[in-house]
Design an enzyme around this catalytic site. Sequence first.
Site, PDB file in Angstrom:
ATOM      1  CD  GLU A   1      -4.522   3.357   1.997  1.00  0.00           C
ATOM      2  OE1 GLU A   1      -5.749   3.634   1.538  1.00  0.00           O
ATOM      3  OE2 GLU A   1      -4.055   3.663   3.361  1.00  0.00           O
TER       4      GLU A   1
ATOM      5  CG  ASP B   1      -0.300   0.365   2.568  1.00  0.00           C
ATOM      6  OD1 ASP B   1      -1.092   0.377   3.449  1.00  0.00           O
ATOM      7  OD2 ASP B   1       0.862   0.389   2.550  1.00  0.00           O
ATOM      8  CB  ILE B   2       0.104   4.695  -1.125  1.00  0.00           C
ATOM      9  CG1 ILE B   2      -0.304   3.949  -2.409  1.00  0.00           C
ATOM     10  CG2 ILE B   2       0.960   5.975  -1.290  1.00  0.00           C
ATOM     11  CD1 ILE B   2      -1.418   5.017  -3.272  1.00  0.00           C
TER      12      ILE B   2
END
Length: 700
Positions: free
Chosen positions: A622, A579-580
């Site tokens: 995300e 994920d970010i």
Amino acid sequence: MTVKPTDNSQRDMDAALAECGREPVHIPGAIQAFGILLCFDTSLRRVQQVSANVGEVLGRPVAECLEAKPDELLGKSLLSRLKKGLKEVDQLPGALTVTRRYAGESRRLHVAAFRSGDTVVVELEPLDGGTRYRWLSLVNDWIGQLVETQSREQVLDKLVEAVRDIIGFDRCLVYAFDAGWNGQVLAESRNDALGSLLNHHFPASDIPPQVRALYERNRVRMIADCRADPVPLVPTVNPDTGQPVDLGAGTLRAVSPVHREYMHNMDVSASLSVAIYSETGLWGLVACHSREPLALSPSARDSVATLVQVAGQRLFLIKAEGEAQYRQRIHENRALLARSVQERQAPRDLLLEYAASWRELFDAQGLAMVYLGEITADGQVPDEEYLRTLGNWLEYQVPDAEPWSTTSLLESGYPEASLIESEACGLLAMPLLIDMDARGWLLFFRVEQVELIDWAGKPEKAPEKKDDRWVLSPRQSFAGWREEVRGYSKPWHPAEEMAIRDLGDDLAVIASAHEIARLNEHLRHERKALAEVNEHLQEMANTDALTGIMNRYRIEHLVQMALANAERYGQTFSLLLFDIDYFKAVNDTHGHEVGDRVLKTLVNTLQGGLRDADQLGRWGGEEFVVLVPNTPLEDAAVFAERLRDRVANTDFGLGEPITISIGIAEWGRGDSFKTLLVRADRAMYQAKYSGRNRVCLGTD
């Protein structure tokens, strides 16, 4: 009962709060008496200012010190070390201990130095006999106990016990800030000299913004004796600039008159405060109080700072582990929902089947789904007519496809809030994006939570007019005062907002799949129209609407196929879950429209680095998944590192880099989709807690 202020009294209070926020606590023009201070020009060639007590350590009068050369006061060796230490940084990386002879007497001194504009500030504290090893032994013993704690309460209780054992103050407490910067005492250790403040609250004005900001520069603040007169600097301002020197980064900075009065009213002479920082900023303080004056040695202060740092790391690790367990529960719920896509189960039936577990998961008293004019509800919820009105109001209140929450529907502006306050005080809502022209709502409700708050003294402060200025005077009493707060529900946690977003995405896909089945039945005889609708809805059921890549259910189907092939033919594969980093901060700072653009740019960047057989899908929010066929763990790690580097070197137009944290799991004999995902998820969180922007392997 809270009394609503008049317009005039509110203006006076606002003026007083603004004046409080302007108090120049960082430039008092004086220091505390347990050390001396010397100010030099930026090249350390000329003395600019000295504290009036300089003769107590250096054995020279103030006037002579101001005329002396820096090496005459500090010695050539120390002066050289200071120049070298401050060559490329504004703060001496570590304090120095030196022995110097002044007026025929040998003195051990603790030396700290920092740059303040065009001034180099040097603080000197006389040291007593060696107690360093005692501090090291005590700190090591307490650190060993802190790392064994298993809950937030255990960490904080052990911390205050340890700190008071080391410094011997009468009272030590942990003070945590809420969203409005009010504080609450969560843990306390004390003797009979001072009363208990455990569970008491303090208003935000007790620690105003400029004071909180100083903790970013210096996380430790000691006041040895608030009743002692401050020692002025001579001259009072920098002779080169005509401005007072900023002492915010130092230890000796004098106490503001307002805070001296505050401590006096609290019946406290000495205090030590150490800031506790989390990833998101200032979380709270360790605050220690002594009725009698007490100056702590630098070793004692450093020991406390070390303990606070260790305790903070343990505290936030326990918090992260709890959030990871909550995420795992969400994953398990989503796995159950995944089966419903294939079964084409109606969203209404699905919600009623899982309502009890979802209400428990979100600590909600009721939930409802408003979709295509149909309402499905469970638990304590408003009547249908109000649910419809609420859905219509949310259409205008929540334009983005993101969760929305409030702890008070009345304060949020919902016009019929007073009519449903017994069933719905707090609301967590998620839009269901079923179609471009149709939007439903998943709603969780919480009832009012009457809260009794014990304040350390009545928090309201009456403004006073001094010299044509409205100012706030410190409270005269810290006696307990209880306030009853009504009209609010229990707050919604960020993890719950993330969870409802995932469930909302799942329900939207399930509703789309159900709509496919319904339309197939309805349009059985209209082949051409049926084909067009099926194509559109099939794409919706398999494609992420924002990024255009595969959605959660399509990529999960491919992973299940890869599992079957692996078991049957031994064709190994790896799974990347990432994920970010800090994506919530991107949304909070730049808005969700920019956040959506970041997600699209990320997908375009990643697709340029994929091989023909690799499959990229959006897992939710995300989070993304890459299925890497015929690739063992070591090769997948090399591939993941290339993707990570590709993202880190992409310009997302924010003026700062976007990075990802990747966890990798390789298929092993007997693996299920769940076990494979859990290993990848753990590895991803290992990457996050190891510093982010990295790749970690799931090997257990």
